[in-house]
Scaffold this active site. Structure first.
Site, PDB file in Angstrom:
ATOM      1  N   ASP A  93       0.628  11.794  16.136  1.00  0.00           N
ATOM      2  CA  ASP A  93      -0.269  11.340  15.068  1.00  0.00           C
ATOM      3  C   ASP A  93      -0.868   9.974  15.423  1.00  0.00           C
ATOM      4  OD1 ASP A  93      -1.668  11.501  12.742  1.00  0.00           O
ATOM      5  OD2 ASP A  93      -0.001  10.995  11.424  1.00  0.00           O
TER       6      ASP A  93
ATOM      7  N   VAL B 155       4.662   0.897   1.222  1.00  0.00           N
ATOM      8  CA  VAL B 155       5.094  -0.175   2.103  1.00  0.00           C
ATOM      9  C   VAL B 155       5.145  -1.479   1.317  1.00  0.00           C
ATOM     10  CG1 VAL B 155       4.593  -1.426   4.212  1.00  0.00           C
ATOM     11  CG2 VAL B 155       4.139   1.010   4.092  1.00  0.00           C
TER      12      VAL B 155
ATOM     13  N   GLY C 128       1.159   5.090   1.576  1.00  0.00           N
ATOM     14  CA  GLY C 128       0.637   5.884   2.691  1.00  0.00           C
ATOM     15  C   GLY C 128       0.809   7.358   2.462  1.00  0.00           C
ATOM     16  N   GLY C 129       0.762   8.116   3.539  1.00  0.00           N
ATOM     17  CA  GLY C 129       0.894   9.575   3.483  1.00  0.00           C
ATOM     18  C   GLY C 129       2.156   9.950   2.745  1.00  0.00           C
TER      19      GLY C 129
ATOM     20  N   GLY D 221       0.833  -1.195   0.000  1.00  0.00           N
ATOM     21  CA  GLY D 221       0.000   0.000   0.000  1.00  0.00           C
ATOM     22  C   GLY D 221       0.859   1.234   0.000  1.00  0.00           C
TER      23      GLY D 221
ATOM     24  N   GLY E  62       5.495   7.702   0.927  1.00  0.00           N
ATOM     25  CA  GLY E  62       6.162   6.432   0.683  1.00  0.00           C
ATOM     26  C   GLY E  62       5.200   5.280   0.518  1.00  0.00           C
TER      27      GLY E  62
END
Ligand SMILES: *[C@@H]1O[C@H](CO)[C@@H](O)[C@H](O)[C@H]1NC(C)=O
Ligand SMILES: *[C@@H]1O[C@H](CO)[C@@H](O)[C@H](O)[C@H]1NC(C)=O
Ligand SMILES: *[C@@H]1O[C@H](CO)[C@@H](O)[C@H](O)[C@H]1NC(C)=O
Ligand SMILES: *[C@@H]1O[C@H](CO)[C@@H](O)[C@H](O)[C@H]1NC(C)=O
Ligand SMILES: *[C@@H]1O[C@H](CO)[C@@H](O)[C@H](O)[C@H]1NC(C)=O
Ligand SMILES: *[C@@H]1O[C@H](CO)[C@@H](O)[C@H](O)[C@H]1NC(C)=O
Length: 815
Positions: free
Chosen positions: A652, A537, A532-533, A530, A535
């Site tokens: 966060d 994974v 992300g915000g 997937g 980068g």
């Protein structure tokens, strides 16, 4: 003249009979007149009460108004207001004498202020009166009441004061009397002994003085007796032993004395709480006959002797707390057969002997506190087997030997002030003051805990090993040099030389760049889990060990963004400082212009957010697992805030940043914008936090404190038990309509059918703590340390059935 002598009522009677006799129509007319006027009075009283101000134009339909039930004749029998109607001082406007048929009056949690009116005593048919959780003050006018049919009287959680009048003895049909959490003083009237049908008696948390009346022993039907948190003195009456139906007995925090042997006849007792009293004498051997016991809490008394060796007979025990007494002897091995035990607290006694290794078999143990005793021997390595244990406190004992590395599975340990020796296993969550006061304990070669003997031993060792180390170091250097040729990653020394960031392959000591490339076929999209915000994974199975890891990699475009590079490096800086069971582990990283990635622990089940949004997985995530996740995250934040120096603020905390492993245990991840407390070099970016989780004060200040994480934790905790983001609920906690929401209606509907008594307790506790975390004032929020501790040690202190617990009680609850 004769007629004048006849009393008026006879004349009227005769007149009515004449009508009856004269015609049937008149008969009906006669009845109709008398009953209509009583109904009219009810209608008028309803209007004047102003409780149903939205309905005043619909008086004829009043039997259908919310919360009203009538009998066949149209007279009101039941008023059970919906919670959105708040009464305040309108309670006093109700004309009680106009409701002769009222049986059931439930006004719990309706914001009522003022006194209890005497007129309430005119409701001669009243059977159920519930005015709990309001703001009622003044005393209970029992002397003016004639409520002979009353079965339930609940005034708990108000500000009622004065003493209880002996007239209470006239309410002979009472089955349930709840006056807990008020300001009632004086003696407990012996007349209570006349209430022979009483099942539930709650006088908890008031200011009662004097002895427990022996007459209480006559209440044969009593199942629930709570007299805790008062100022009662004298001895526990022997007659309490006659209460052979009692399930729950709470006498905690009084000045009661006497001996425990009084109680061994209470064989149906589920919960026994006698903590904080002056009870003395030996632990009676017979106590092990109370085989239904789930809670045995006798802490802070003066109990002598040893723990009965067959304590294991109490196989249903969940909590055993015998701390702060004068106990001696050993911890019985039979304890390991209490297979449901969650809390074991024996601290502050003079217990000797060693820790029975079979305690490790109690996989459900959450808290083990054996601190401040005289326990000797080694720490059994089996202790690491306990599955859910969060806290192991063995400080101030006489333990010897080394620390087993199996303890790494525990979240919080305290082994200080013992005689342990050897190296602290590197895998343990390391907090210096968990190990102080052990003369011969070392961490690494440099941080030995004192003393001349250790350092002299070290010196001797150094003499022998120094040449060997030198040779090894040479070999390592050669290896690193060779390795560098085909690796893009730099060693620490190179990094310092080149001003570049360094990499540490600390997992197995031998993950190499080309292993990663091989495992992902050069970061092929098919290994991508997937994006992300920042980068993506990837999942990689390392060829050397077969171990699966997660790789978080910046795209080349992103890697050229200075801000994103900074976030990425920040995550490395944070994660290399910390090690905790509930924080994603960093195995290694590569920070170079051409390849920027982190090697992290692989979490099979992905993010908590996704699991909660998948109907099948969400059901798999049962209440026990969810509560466990809440506890795990609380502990990881407590670790960041209190055990790291300087403290780390995550900034966060969201369900997207909580990852789950194959057993659905949680790890906090994404430390990209985390920062050290008081550090000025913060990452200032639009990415600072996630909408819906950010503490409200951050809208007007940029002072980031631990309390911001506490707030986000509150949101996450609610999301976990509700199955979805709490949304509006969080911002409307002060509104009456939110406060009237029932806990059971808040919880994840996909799991609601699987609730049991134990999970209900825990869920109420989680919600209560979450609400405290959501306080708009940062200083009023609890610390994560407090939250983590309370999640393990407290019970939700409500005597209400779970179905009736609403947000109001939880928001106001002090734990
Ligand atoms: C009174 O009304 C409430 C709410 O409608 C209901 O739950 C309760 O069972 C009723 N009680 C009686 C005694 O009718
Ligand atoms: C309450 O109602 C009764 C009749 O049921 C009436 O006599 C009395 O005056 C009323 N009280 C008030 C304060 O309105
Ligand atoms: C119990 O407390 C009452 C009131 O405080 C006091 O008068 C009495 O002497 C005390 N009794 C005992 C046995 O301590
Ligand atoms: C333990 O024993 C010592 C020595 O007999 C005594 O002074 C101390 O008060 C005892 N502590 C407890 C908690 O019983
Ligand atoms: C462990 O216990 C000691 C002694 O009570 C205390 O000083 C220390 O702060 C504790 N450490 C932790 C990590 O709780
Ligand atoms: C860090 O900030 C806190 C709260 O603002 C303050 O109490 C503390 O003294 C500061 N610590 C340092 C080392 O500046």
């Amino acid at each position: 003249m004769m007629a004048l002598a006849i009393p008026t009522y006879m004349v009227l009677g005769a007149w009515c009979s004449i009508l009856v006799i004269s015609s049937w129509t008149s008969f009906f007319f006669c009845i109709a007149i008398s009953s209509k006027s009583s109904l009219d009075l009810e209608a008028q009283a309803l209007l004047e009460s102003e409780w149903w101000s939205d309905y005043t134009n619909h008086v004829p339909t009043r039997c259908k108004w919310p919360g009203i039930t009538c009998n066949d004749a149209g007279s009101i029998t039941n008023i059970s207001l919906p919670t959105e109607i708040q009464l305040g001082d309108k309670f006093g406007r109700f004309n009680f004498s106009s409701f002769p048929n009222l049986v059931h009056l439930d006004l719990a949690a309706h914001g009522i202020t003022g006194n209890i009116p005497h007129e309430l005593g005119t409701l001669s048919k009243l059977a159920h009166l519930d005015l709990s959780s309001n703001d009622i003050h003044g005393d209970i006018p029992l002397n003016t009441w004639s409520l002979r049919n009353l079965v339930t009287l609940n005034l708990a959680r108000n500000r009622v004061n004065g003493s209880i009048s002996p007239f209470v003895g006239q309410l002979t049909k009472l089955k349930s009397l709840s006056l807990g959490a008020n300001l009632i003083s004086g003696y407990i009237p012996p007349e209570l002994g006349r209430l022979k049908y009483l099942i539930h008696l709650d006088l908890n948390n008031n200011c009662f003085i004097g002895p427990i009346p022996v007459e209480i022993g006559r209440l044969n039907s009593l199942q629930y007796l709570s007299l805790g948190m008062n100022k009662l003195n004298g001895s526990i009456p022997l007659e309490i032993g006659n209460l052979n139906n009692i399930l729950y007995l709470d006498l905690n925090t009084n000045n009661l004395n006497g001996v425990l042997s009084v109680l061994h006849r209470l064989t149906s007792l589920i919960e026994l709480n006698l903590s904080n009293n002056e009870i003395f004498g030996d632990v009676p051997l017979e106590i092990t006959q109370l085989t239904q016991l789930e809670y045995l809490i006798i802490s802070s008394n003066k109990i002598l002797g040893s723990i009965p060796h067959d304590i294991g007979k109490l196989s249903k025990l969940l909590v055993l707390d015998l701390s702060r007494n004068n106990l001696i002897g050993k911890i019985p091995a039979s304890l390991s057969t209490c297979s449901n035990l969650q809390v074991l607290t024996l601290s502050y006694n003079n217990i000797t002997g060693s820790i029975p290794s079979h305690i490790g078999d109690l996989v459900t143990l959450d808290l083990i506190d054996l601190s401040h005793n005289l326990i000797s021997g080694e720490i059994p390595s089996d202790l690491g087997k306990v599955k859910y244990t969060r806290v192991l406190d063995l400080n101030h004992n006489q333990l010897t030997g080394t620390i087993p590395s199996s303890l790494e599975s525990l979240q919080s340990i305290n082994l200080s002030y013992n005689s342990l020796e050897g190296e602290i296993p590197v895998s343990l969550h390391y907090t210096p003051n968990a190990f102080i006061g052990n003369e011969y304990l070392c961490r690494g070669q440099t941080h030995c805990y004192s003393s001349s003997r250790t350092s002299s031993r070290l010196r001797t060792h150094m003499k022998i090993f120094l040449p060997l180390i030198a040779v090894l170091a040479l070999l390592c250097c050669a290896y690193v040099l060779l390795r560098r040729r085909w690796s893009c990653c730099y060693s620490e020394t190179d990094a310092i030389k080149n001003g570049d960031l360094f990499s540490v392959w600390n997992y197995d000591g031998k993950i190499a760049y080309e292993d990663i490339i091989e495992a992902t076929e050069g970061f092929d999209i098919k290994y991508c889990l997937g994006t992300g915000g920042y980068g993506s994974v990837y999942k990689a199975q390392l060829p050397s060990s077969g171990r699966v890891v997660a790789l978080k990699k910046l795209h080349s475009l992103e890697a050229n963004e200075p801000e994103i590079r900074r976030i990425f490096k920040n995550e490395v800086r944070m994660l290399t400082k910390i090690r905790h069971r509930n924080i994603a582990k960093l195995y290694g990283f590569c920070l170079h212009n051409r390849c920027m990635f982190l090697v992290l622990e692989y979490m099979e089940r992905g993010s908590l957010y996704c699991v909660l949004h998948n109907d099948i997985e969400a059901v798999e995530l049962d209440w026990t697992k969810r509560i466990n996740i809440v506890k795990g995250i609380a502990h990881s934040l407590s670790y960041l805030h209190y055990d790291c120096n300087p403290a780390i603020i995550h900034r966060d905390v969201t369900t997207k940043n909580i990852l789950l492993n194959s057993e659905m245990e949680a790890c906090l991840s994404d430390f990209g914008i985390a920062r050290l407390r008081n550090s000025t070099s913060s990452i200032r970016t639009v990415l600072a936090g996630t909408y819906g989780y950010i503490a409200p004060e951050l809208a007007y200040t940029d002072s980031v404190t631990e309390k911001c994480d506490v707030y986000s934790f509150g949101v996450v905790a609610l999301e976990i038990i509700m199955g979805k983001h709490p949304g509006e609920l969080v911002s409307s906690l002060r509104s009456a309509s939110t406060r009237s929401i029932l806990l059971k209606d808040m919880l994840d509907p996909r799991l609601i059918s699987t609730i049991n008594q134990q999970s209900a307790q825990s869920l109420a506790l989680v919600a209560t703590l979450a609400f405290a975390c959501l306080h708009s004032q940062p200083r009023c929020r609890p610390t994560m340390q407090e939250v983590a501790k309370k999640l393990v040690t407290r019970n939700f202190p409500s005597t209400k059935p779970f179905e009736e617990v609403s947000v109001r009680e939880m928001v106001n609850q002090e734990l």
